[in-house]
Design a protein around this motif. Structure first.
Motif, PDB file in Angstrom:
ATOM      1  N   HIS A 147     -20.437  11.339  -9.542  1.00  0.00           N
ATOM      2  CA  HIS A 147     -20.876  10.805  -8.117  1.00  0.00           C
ATOM      3  C   HIS A 147     -22.209  11.735  -7.320  1.00  0.00           C
ATOM      4  O   HIS A 147     -22.566  11.869  -6.218  1.00  0.00           O
ATOM      5  CB  HIS A 147     -20.193  12.743  -7.558  1.00  0.00           C
ATOM      6  N   ASP A 151     -22.434   8.856  -2.210  1.00  0.00           N
ATOM      7  CA  ASP A 151     -22.279   9.564  -3.049  1.00  0.00           C
ATOM      8  C   ASP A 151     -20.784  10.780  -1.837  1.00  0.00           C
ATOM      9  O   ASP A 151     -21.011  11.945  -2.018  1.00  0.00           O
ATOM     10  CB  ASP A 151     -21.559  10.223  -4.112  1.00  0.00           C
ATOM     11  N   THR A 152     -20.929   9.776  -0.551  1.00  0.00           N
ATOM     12  CA  THR A 152     -19.900  10.587   0.600  1.00  0.00           C
ATOM     13  C   THR A 152     -19.181  10.647   1.215  1.00  0.00           C
ATOM     14  O   THR A 152     -18.235  10.535   0.857  1.00  0.00           O
ATOM     15  CB  THR A 152     -22.002  11.224   1.633  1.00  0.00           C
ATOM     16  N   SER A 203     -23.081  13.756  -0.251  1.00  0.00           N
ATOM     17  CA  SER A 203     -21.647  14.071  -0.382  1.00  0.00           C
ATOM     18  C   SER A 203     -21.643  14.556   1.043  1.00  0.00           C
ATOM     19  O   SER A 203     -21.535  14.613   1.962  1.00  0.00           O
ATOM     20  CB  SER A 203     -21.314  15.368  -1.642  1.00  0.00           C
ATOM     21  N   GLY A 245     -26.034  18.202  -1.269  1.00  0.00           N
ATOM     22  CA  GLY A 245     -24.849  18.556  -0.755  1.00  0.00           C
ATOM     23  C   GLY A 245     -24.226  20.409  -0.729  1.00  0.00           C
ATOM     24  O   GLY A 245     -25.024  21.141  -0.947  1.00  0.00           O
ATOM     25  N   SER A 301     -15.733  11.346  -4.673  1.00  0.00           N
ATOM     26  CA  SER A 301     -15.754   9.702  -3.482  1.00  0.00           C
ATOM     27  C   SER A 301     -16.142   8.458  -3.713  1.00  0.00           C
ATOM     28  O   SER A 301     -16.953   8.233  -4.343  1.00  0.00           O
ATOM     29  CB  SER A 301     -16.960  10.417  -2.955  1.00  0.00           C
TER      30      SER A 301
END
Length: 267
Positions: free
Chosen positions: A240, A117-118, A93, A27, A215
């Motif tokens: 996250h 978690d994107t 992410s 991320g 998210s």
């Protein structure tokens, strides 16, 4: 660390293990070190590769005008140079947005998509008022003096960060380049890849922390509804950063999914 070159940009990466290729994309405000539990936990069965994206870790600074396509093309060059494609590609992410753009531009290199978690870009996943709030907060942070700069965001973990990873998180944060973060902020605020999701023809795994405040699970549901062949795994008691907070269940989910969808080698 090893290196490849993509259009004059040196890209650093770590590679461990042998087996089907599994590429991890970190991320924003991170580098390949964030994947330590995955490099250690999955190398017994997979060729696990984690890159430092351009502008992060040991990779070169970003060239002027670098955009989402530049990140995706750099990732494609890495996969091609290491002869990994088609590979399982996992993004966390911001890294999931890069993975989606990689699929859009270079679908033949992607065997499966693992999205952790994107977002489909902030514009593609979040309400406009939330985007405005994030942009304002990030610009305030980026305007701080260097000694006060702290990219750590609330809501990354369901509780306190895991004690054993606190030194790692501090080391990664100390190496963040504000210029890279500034580029990523602008890209994420303007990116909407939601129209791509119904056209994804490879199997997709969605891994989401139960208490992700960055998210939220509502975003995962958007992905699940839009992508034709998808599986959603919720990691209990995680936020996250589920890959660090609950690495064992996340690694188990990745392993099971990749076993069920072995890539066909290019050739």
């Amino acid at each position: 660390m090893e290196f490849v070159e993509a259009d004059g940009v040196q890209i650093a990466y770590e590679r461990v293990g042998e087996g089907p290729p599994l590429v991890f994309v970190h991320g924003a405000a991170e580098d390949s070190r964030i994947w330590q539990p995955q490099l250690a936990g999955l190398a017994d069965e997979f060729t696990v590769v984690a890159w430092d994206e351009p502008g992060a870790g040991r990779s070169s600074d970003l060239p002027k005008g670098f955009g989402l396509a530049g990140f995706a093309d750099g990732l494609a060059r890495l996969i091609e140079t290491l002869e990994l494609g088609p590979a399982h590609v996992a993004g966390l992410s911001w890294g999931g947005t890069v993975a989606l753009e990689l699929y859009r531009r270079h679908p033949g290199l992607v065997a499966t998509l693992i999205m952790i978690d994107t977002y489909a870009g902030w514009k593609g996943s979040l309400p406009a008022d939330e985007i405005r709030a994030r942009v304002a907060h990030a610009r305030q942070m980026l305007a701080s003096p260097q000694e006060d700069f702290d990219p750590t965001l609330p809501g990354l973990f369901a509780g306190d960060p895991p004690v054993k990873f606190v030194p790692l998180l501090a080391a990664i944060a100390a190496d963040v380049r504000p210029a890279t973060l500034r580029y990523q902020l602008d890209i994420m605020a303007e990116t909407d890849l939601s129209d791509l999701l119904p056209h994804i023809s490879v199997p997709a795994l969605l891994i989401w922390g139960q208490f992700d405040a960055r998210s939220p699970l509502s975003v995962a549901r958007q992905f699940e509804e839009a992508i034709p062949d998808t599986t959603l795994v919720t990691i209990e008691d995680a936020g996250h950063m589920s890959s660090l907070e609950r690495p064992e269940p996340l690694n188990n989910a990745v392993r099971e999914f990749c076993r069920a969808h072995p890539p066909s080698r290019l050739g």
